[in-house]
Design a protein around this motif. Structure first.
Motif, PDB file in Angstrom:
ATOM      1  N   LEU A 147      33.885   4.499 -22.300  1.00  0.00           N
ATOM      2  CA  LEU A 147      33.594   4.540 -23.732  1.00  0.00           C
ATOM      3  C   LEU A 147      34.837   4.906 -24.527  1.00  0.00           C
ATOM      4  O   LEU A 147      35.215   4.213 -25.486  1.00  0.00           O
ATOM      5  N   LEU A 148      35.500   5.981 -24.139  1.00  0.00           N
ATOM      6  CA  LEU A 148      36.697   6.423 -24.854  1.00  0.00           C
ATOM      7  C   LEU A 148      37.825   5.401 -24.745  1.00  0.00           C
ATOM      8  O   LEU A 148      38.559   5.171 -25.714  1.00  0.00           O
ATOM      9  N   SER A 149      37.953   4.776 -23.582  1.00  0.00           N
ATOM     10  CA  SER A 149      38.985   3.750 -23.405  1.00  0.00           C
ATOM     11  C   SER A 149      38.764   2.588 -24.365  1.00  0.00           C
ATOM     12  O   SER A 149      39.712   2.064 -24.955  1.00  0.00           O
ATOM     13  N   LEU A 164      32.692  -2.358  -1.417  1.00  0.00           N
ATOM     14  CA  LEU A 164      33.378  -1.185  -0.879  1.00  0.00           C
ATOM     15  C   LEU A 164      34.205  -0.488  -1.960  1.00  0.00           C
ATOM     16  O   LEU A 164      34.208   0.746  -2.052  1.00  0.00           O
ATOM     17  N   LEU A 165      34.891  -1.257  -2.785  1.00  0.00           N
ATOM     18  CA  LEU A 165      35.698  -0.686  -3.860  1.00  0.00           C
ATOM     19  C   LEU A 165      34.829   0.128  -4.811  1.00  0.00           C
ATOM     20  O   LEU A 165      35.207   1.224  -5.219  1.00  0.00           O
ATOM     21  N   SER A 166      33.646  -0.382  -5.133  1.00  0.00           N
ATOM     22  CA  SER A 166      32.783   0.302  -6.091  1.00  0.00           C
ATOM     23  C   SER A 166      32.259   1.631  -5.550  1.00  0.00           C
ATOM     24  O   SER A 166      31.860   2.493  -6.321  1.00  0.00           O
ATOM     25  N   ARG A 167      32.273   1.829  -4.251  1.00  0.00           N
ATOM     26  CA  ARG A 167      31.776   3.084  -3.677  1.00  0.00           C
ATOM     27  C   ARG A 167      32.845   4.153  -3.599  1.00  0.00           C
ATOM     28  O   ARG A 167      32.546   5.325  -3.450  1.00  0.00           O
ATOM     29  N   HIS A 168      34.092   3.769  -3.698  1.00  0.00           N
ATOM     30  CA  HIS A 168      35.187   4.733  -3.581  1.00  0.00           C
ATOM     31  C   HIS A 168      35.423   5.462  -4.892  1.00  0.00           C
ATOM     32  O   HIS A 168      35.396   4.872  -5.954  1.00  0.00           O
ATOM     33  N   GLY A 169      35.710   6.735  -4.754  1.00  0.00           N
ATOM     34  CA  GLY A 169      36.307   7.481  -5.846  1.00  0.00           C
ATOM     35  C   GLY A 169      37.768   7.652  -5.454  1.00  0.00           C
ATOM     36  O   GLY A 169      38.081   7.743  -4.268  1.00  0.00           O
ATOM     37  N   LEU A 170      38.647   7.659  -6.411  1.00  0.00           N
ATOM     38  CA  LEU A 170      40.054   7.853  -6.069  1.00  0.00           C
ATOM     39  C   LEU A 170      40.274   9.293  -5.614  1.00  0.00           C
ATOM     40  O   LEU A 170      39.677  10.214  -6.158  1.00  0.00           O
ATOM     41  N   PRO A 171      41.131   9.484  -4.624  1.00  0.00           N
ATOM     42  CA  PRO A 171      41.372  10.833  -4.093  1.00  0.00           C
ATOM     43  C   PRO A 171      42.236  11.660  -5.038  1.00  0.00           C
ATOM     44  O   PRO A 171      43.450  11.704  -4.921  1.00  0.00           O
ATOM     45  N   GLN A 228      25.050   8.222 -24.685  1.00  0.00           N
ATOM     46  CA  GLN A 228      26.447   8.385 -24.270  1.00  0.00           C
ATOM     47  C   GLN A 228      27.304   8.965 -25.388  1.00  0.00           C
ATOM     48  O   GLN A 228      28.129   9.851 -25.151  1.00  0.00           O
ATOM     49  N   THR A 229      27.130   8.470 -26.611  1.00  0.00           N
ATOM     50  CA  THR A 229      27.943   8.977 -27.717  1.00  0.00           C
ATOM     51  C   THR A 229      27.529  10.401 -28.084  1.00  0.00           C
ATOM     52  O   THR A 229      28.392  11.207 -28.452  1.00  0.00           O
ATOM     53  N   ALA A 230      26.236  10.723 -27.973  1.00  0.00           N
ATOM     54  CA  ALA A 230      25.796  12.097 -28.253  1.00  0.00           C
ATOM     55  C   ALA A 230      26.435  13.061 -27.256  1.00  0.00           C
ATOM     56  O   ALA A 230      26.901  14.149 -27.643  1.00  0.00           O
ATOM     57  N   ALA A 231      26.466  12.683 -25.987  1.00  0.00           N
ATOM     58  CA  ALA A 231      27.107  13.530 -24.969  1.00  0.00           C
ATOM     59  C   ALA A 231      28.601  13.670 -25.252  1.00  0.00           C
ATOM     60  O   ALA A 231      29.168  14.768 -25.136  1.00  0.00           O
ATOM     61  N   GLY A 275      35.047  22.007 -14.270  1.00  0.00           N
ATOM     62  CA  GLY A 275      33.839  21.208 -14.308  1.00  0.00           C
ATOM     63  C   GLY A 275      34.016  19.811 -13.736  1.00  0.00           C
ATOM     64  O   GLY A 275      33.094  19.030 -13.739  1.00  0.00           O
ATOM     65  N   GLY A 276      35.194  19.460 -13.249  1.00  0.00           N
ATOM     66  CA  GLY A 276      35.392  18.163 -12.610  1.00  0.00           C
ATOM     67  C   GLY A 276      36.026  17.156 -13.535  1.00  0.00           C
ATOM     68  O   GLY A 276      36.421  17.463 -14.651  1.00  0.00           O
ATOM     69  N   VAL A 277      36.110  15.926 -13.048  1.00  0.00           N
ATOM     70  CA  VAL A 277      36.733  14.855 -13.815  1.00  0.00           C
ATOM     71  C   VAL A 277      35.770  14.331 -14.872  1.00  0.00           C
ATOM     72  O   VAL A 277      34.572  14.589 -14.824  1.00  0.00           O
ATOM     73  N   MET A 278      36.302  13.588 -15.815  1.00  0.00           N
ATOM     74  CA  MET A 278      35.499  13.019 -16.891  1.00  0.00           C
ATOM     75  C   MET A 278      34.456  12.068 -16.310  1.00  0.00           C
ATOM     76  O   MET A 278      34.732  11.341 -15.362  1.00  0.00           O
ATOM     77  N   GLU A 279      33.280  12.084 -16.882  1.00  0.00           N
ATOM     78  CA  GLU A 279      32.244  11.131 -16.484  1.00  0.00           C
ATOM     79  C   GLU A 279      32.769   9.714 -16.642  1.00  0.00           C
ATOM     80  O   GLU A 279      33.463   9.409 -17.622  1.00  0.00           O
ATOM     81  N   ARG A 280      32.417   8.855 -15.697  1.00  0.00           N
ATOM     82  CA  ARG A 280      32.887   7.464 -15.730  1.00  0.00           C
ATOM     83  C   ARG A 280      32.486   6.778 -17.040  1.00  0.00           C
ATOM     84  O   ARG A 280      33.285   6.072 -17.656  1.00  0.00           O
TER      85      ARG A 280
END
Length: 151
Positions: free
Chosen positions: A40-42, A14-21, A69-72, A30-35
């Motif tokens: 990767l940045l973290s 269930l936790l894995s399906r939630h996005g934080l509000p 991922q790094t190219a993007a 354009g929205g939030v940063m891709e997961r």
């Protein structure tokens, strides 16, 4: 009878399906940063500049996935390639100033969302939950042989 791990599995699913509000103020155009970019940045922030090989080892992903991922991330101006600061042959990726700024913005938005989710929780409960999550993650990392450096 179900073991307690059955409930852990279900709640983790269930936790894995939630996005934080997230509220409007934490979203960029354009929205939030891709997961994947956020993770990767973290990792690069905590560990310092990393090569494709080091990222592949750290994440347990093949080099082609990390290359995409790094190219993007490079196209988005989040990371840049630099010579190995330690003199090695492989070029490494490091955060750009913009990448660091956006990572900080993303993290702050997520913390604000968690503050809203846990607004009714006592500080002691939040600390206990964080401790259990850390223990859960470090045990997964230990079994997988891929420890995640923590600041």
């Amino acid at each position: 009878m179900d073991r307690p791990t059955h409930e852990v599995e279900y709640e983790q699913m269930l936790l894995s399906r939630h996005g934080l509000p997230l509220h409007r103020g934490t979203r960029r155009k354009g929205g939030v940063m891709e997961r994947s970019a956020y993770i990767l940045l973290s990792r690069i922030r905590v560990q310092g500049p990393m090569s494709i090989g080091e990222l592949s080892d750290a994440f347990g992903l093949d080099a082609s996935t990390l290359n995409r991922q790094t190219a993007a991330a490079m196209r988005a101006g989040l990371v840049e390639r630099i010579p190995d600061p330690e003199g090695g042959m492989a070029r490494k990726f490091r955060l750009t100033d913009e990448g660091a700024r956006l990572l900080d913005e993303e993290r702050e938005g997520l913390v604000e969302a968690l503050d809203r989710v846990m607004a009714e929780w006592a500080d002691e409960d939040i600390a206990a939950f964080a401790s259990y999550l850390r223990r859960f993650n470090t045990d997964i990392e230990r079994l997988g042989g891929r420890p995640w450096p923590r600041p």
